[in-house]
Design an enzyme around this catalytic site. Sequence first.
Site, PDB file in Angstrom:
ATOM      1  N   HIS A 133       0.701  -1.124  -0.067  1.00 11.87           N
ATOM      2  CA  HIS A 133       0.023  -0.104  -0.119  1.00 11.87           C
ATOM      3  C   HIS A 133       0.981   1.440   0.087  1.00 11.87           C
ATOM      4  O   HIS A 133       1.915   1.243   0.516  1.00 11.87           O
ATOM      5  CB  HIS A 133      -0.910   0.010   1.221  1.00 11.87           C
ATOM      6  CG  HIS A 133      -2.130   0.833   1.009  1.00 11.87           C
ATOM      7  ND1 HIS A 133      -3.140   0.618   0.488  1.00 11.87           N
ATOM      8  CD2 HIS A 133      -2.021   2.288   1.632  1.00 11.87           C
ATOM      9  CE1 HIS A 133      -4.038   1.818   0.672  1.00 11.87           C
ATOM     10  NE2 HIS A 133      -3.465   2.766   1.408  1.00 11.87           N
TER      11      HIS A 133
ATOM     12  N   ASP B 203     -14.420   3.305   8.647  1.00 10.37           N
ATOM     13  CA  ASP B 203     -13.040   4.167   8.014  1.00 10.37           C
ATOM     14  C   ASP B 203     -13.780   4.938   6.816  1.00 10.37           C
ATOM     15  O   ASP B 203     -13.574   6.100   6.478  1.00 10.37           O
ATOM     16  CB  ASP B 203     -11.846   3.438   7.440  1.00 10.37           C
ATOM     17  CG  ASP B 203     -11.241   4.168   6.594  1.00 10.37           C
ATOM     18  OD1 ASP B 203     -10.324   4.892   7.250  1.00 10.37           O
ATOM     19  OD2 ASP B 203     -11.117   3.795   5.303  1.00 10.37           O
TER      20      ASP B 203
ATOM     21  N   ARG C   3     -12.904  13.440   6.882  1.00  7.46           N
ATOM     22  CA  ARG C   3     -11.623  14.028   7.225  1.00  7.46           C
ATOM     23  C   ARG C   3     -11.211  14.773   5.839  1.00  7.46           C
ATOM     24  O   ARG C   3     -10.866  15.801   5.777  1.00  7.46           O
ATOM     25  CB  ARG C   3     -10.571  13.039   7.337  1.00  7.46           C
ATOM     26  CG  ARG C   3     -10.517  12.236   8.688  1.00  7.46           C
ATOM     27  CD  ARG C   3      -9.800  11.060   8.867  1.00  7.46           C
ATOM     28  NE  ARG C   3      -8.255  11.273   8.295  1.00  7.46           N
ATOM     29  CZ  ARG C   3      -7.699  10.387   7.712  1.00  7.46           C
ATOM     30  NH1 ARG C   3      -8.331   8.946   7.462  1.00  7.46           N
ATOM     31  NH2 ARG C   3      -6.557  10.526   7.404  1.00  7.46           N
TER      32      ARG C   3
ATOM     33  N   SER D 161      -6.695   4.471   9.613  1.00  5.02           N
ATOM     34  CA  SER D 161      -7.600   4.287   8.300  1.00  5.02           C
ATOM     35  C   SER D 161      -6.703   3.158   7.496  1.00  5.02           C
ATOM     36  O   SER D 161      -7.391   2.238   6.827  1.00  5.02           O
ATOM     37  CB  SER D 161      -7.329   5.522   7.699  1.00  5.02           C
ATOM     38  OG  SER D 161      -7.941   5.612   6.281  1.00  5.02           O
TER      39      SER D 161
ATOM     40  N   LYS E 238      -8.282  -1.524   7.338  1.00  7.03           N
ATOM     41  CA  LYS E 238      -8.535  -2.005   6.153  1.00  7.03           C
ATOM     42  C   LYS E 238      -7.710  -3.376   5.675  1.00  7.03           C
ATOM     43  O   LYS E 238      -7.962  -4.509   5.378  1.00  7.03           O
ATOM     44  CB  LYS E 238      -8.535  -1.130   4.816  1.00  7.03           C
ATOM     45  CG  LYS E 238      -9.618  -0.235   4.814  1.00  7.03           C
ATOM     46  CD  LYS E 238      -9.458   1.166   3.860  1.00  7.03           C
ATOM     47  CE  LYS E 238      -8.406   2.080   4.307  1.00  7.03           C
ATOM     48  NZ  LYS E 238      -8.641   3.276   3.686  1.00  7.03           N
TER      49      LYS E 238
HETATM   50  N1  URA Z   1      -5.088   6.112   2.723  1.00  6.26           N
HETATM   51  C1  URA Z   1      -6.093   5.790   3.302  1.00  6.26           C
HETATM   52  O1  URA Z   1      -6.511   4.534   3.366  1.00  6.26           O
HETATM   53  N2  URA Z   1      -6.209   6.429   4.404  1.00  6.26           N
HETATM   54  C2  URA Z   1      -5.571   7.616   4.898  1.00  6.26           C
HETATM   55  O2  URA Z   1      -5.940   8.167   5.682  1.00  6.26           O
HETATM   56  C3  URA Z   1      -4.683   8.204   3.799  1.00  6.26           C
HETATM   57  C4  URA Z   1      -4.298   7.170   2.868  1.00  6.26           C
END
Ligand code: URA
Length: 436
Positions: free
Chosen positions: A85, A164, A171, A186, A190
């Site tokens: 990621h 989230d 946000r 966040s 996931k």
């Molecule tokens: N990517 C995400 O999934 N969440 C964030 O807060 C920032 C980048």
Amino acid sequence: MRPGDVIQTKRDRGELSPGQIHAFVSAAASLEGSGWKTYHLTALLMAIYLNDMTPGETAHLTRAMANSGKYLDLSDIDGPKIDKHSTGGVGDKTSLIVGPLAAACGVVVPMMSGRGLGHSGGTLDKLESIPGFNVHLTEAEFRTALKNVGLGMIGQTADIAPADKMLYALRDVTATVESIPLITASILSKKLSEGTSGLVMDVKSGVGAFMKSRERSHELAQSIVKVGTANGLKVIALITAMDTPLGDAVGNSLEVVESIETLNGNGPKDLTELSVTLAARMVRLAFGGTDADADAQVRRALSSGAGLEVFRKCVEQQGGDPRVIDDYTLLPATNVAVHVNTDCTGYITTIDAEKVGVAVRMLGGGRSRAEDTIDPAVGIIVRAKPGERVTPSDSVFEVHYRDGAKLAAAMPMLAKAFQIDDTPPSELPLILEEIA
Ligand code: URA
């Protein structure tokens, strides 16, 4: 528990209890009947943004957000599951390259990605520029992809970390994205939910990243490694430079072409090297051994074309037209391009990633708001990178546009996005640090 009391605790720099965090996250997952309103959530997000969280609070927040939805159990699928990621950048198409390369080396890659927002691009948007490609697989289809191809590339589903989804949307519109505990929770909520056992994080640092300074990037990488590890994930974080766009192409369809070229062995050096390194870390997390062995394995998958074949299968498995791999004319294209040229002689010292990303958004290739639609065909090819010598009328950017008014709006931004000097800049490393 009154929402106002929870907000007051954080406003006054106190530590939230697990119970308070649980109440906040439950409300974010389902406001109805919680006693919380959206304004309570946003006030608490701002208090967290301003006053931070302890590692303990961040760990609780992460777990509570993961617990707000379901966990995928991928234990019936053979092989080590490792995801990659990125915190987001400009021209960052490594997922399209790294996923297939790691899968070609025997890693199972359950990849759950996001969309582009603001100046940064998103993997889902790039994949959707391939005609027919479906990023909304059902759980059964995702499992089939992982079994058949070793790679599935999807978006966050409604039942994965729903808290989230709500918090990220809030946000995004309340200037509370760039918070280390909120980003940590966040991303990791996931990843914990998607059934992966390991994660390679690419934490971007520089003008085109969420984290502009090296110190903040380091803090974020450490937070993700600490909280991920405490929750049972194997995590490696690389901090990588995001001052200049990664590779040459910025814009969804153009980035797909560059990803395929890279899997064909013809990619730009920076993109190829970072993709190989990220895939090699995934291989090492999956199978152990040394970085050098993992690196050699990934390079073999690249030179043999095995990675490209995985990508072809992935496109086919997810409903896309696999003929795009050999015929780029099947991808969306504007068929019109103009050049931004230099007017002097010297060395390119800066290509400002954020300004290039904003220019692509202005052309229609990105979003200002989550509900905006995008044009997959528009974008920019960077023709001269930092360190290259240019003479008058050399092209710095090739701009693929559809709408003349949008082009006119983006051009001044591009004119400001590069600088030229008499002396060449010192070469800066792409991989700045590794934290494991
Ligand atoms: N990517 C995400 O999934 N969440 C964030 O807060 C920032 C980048």
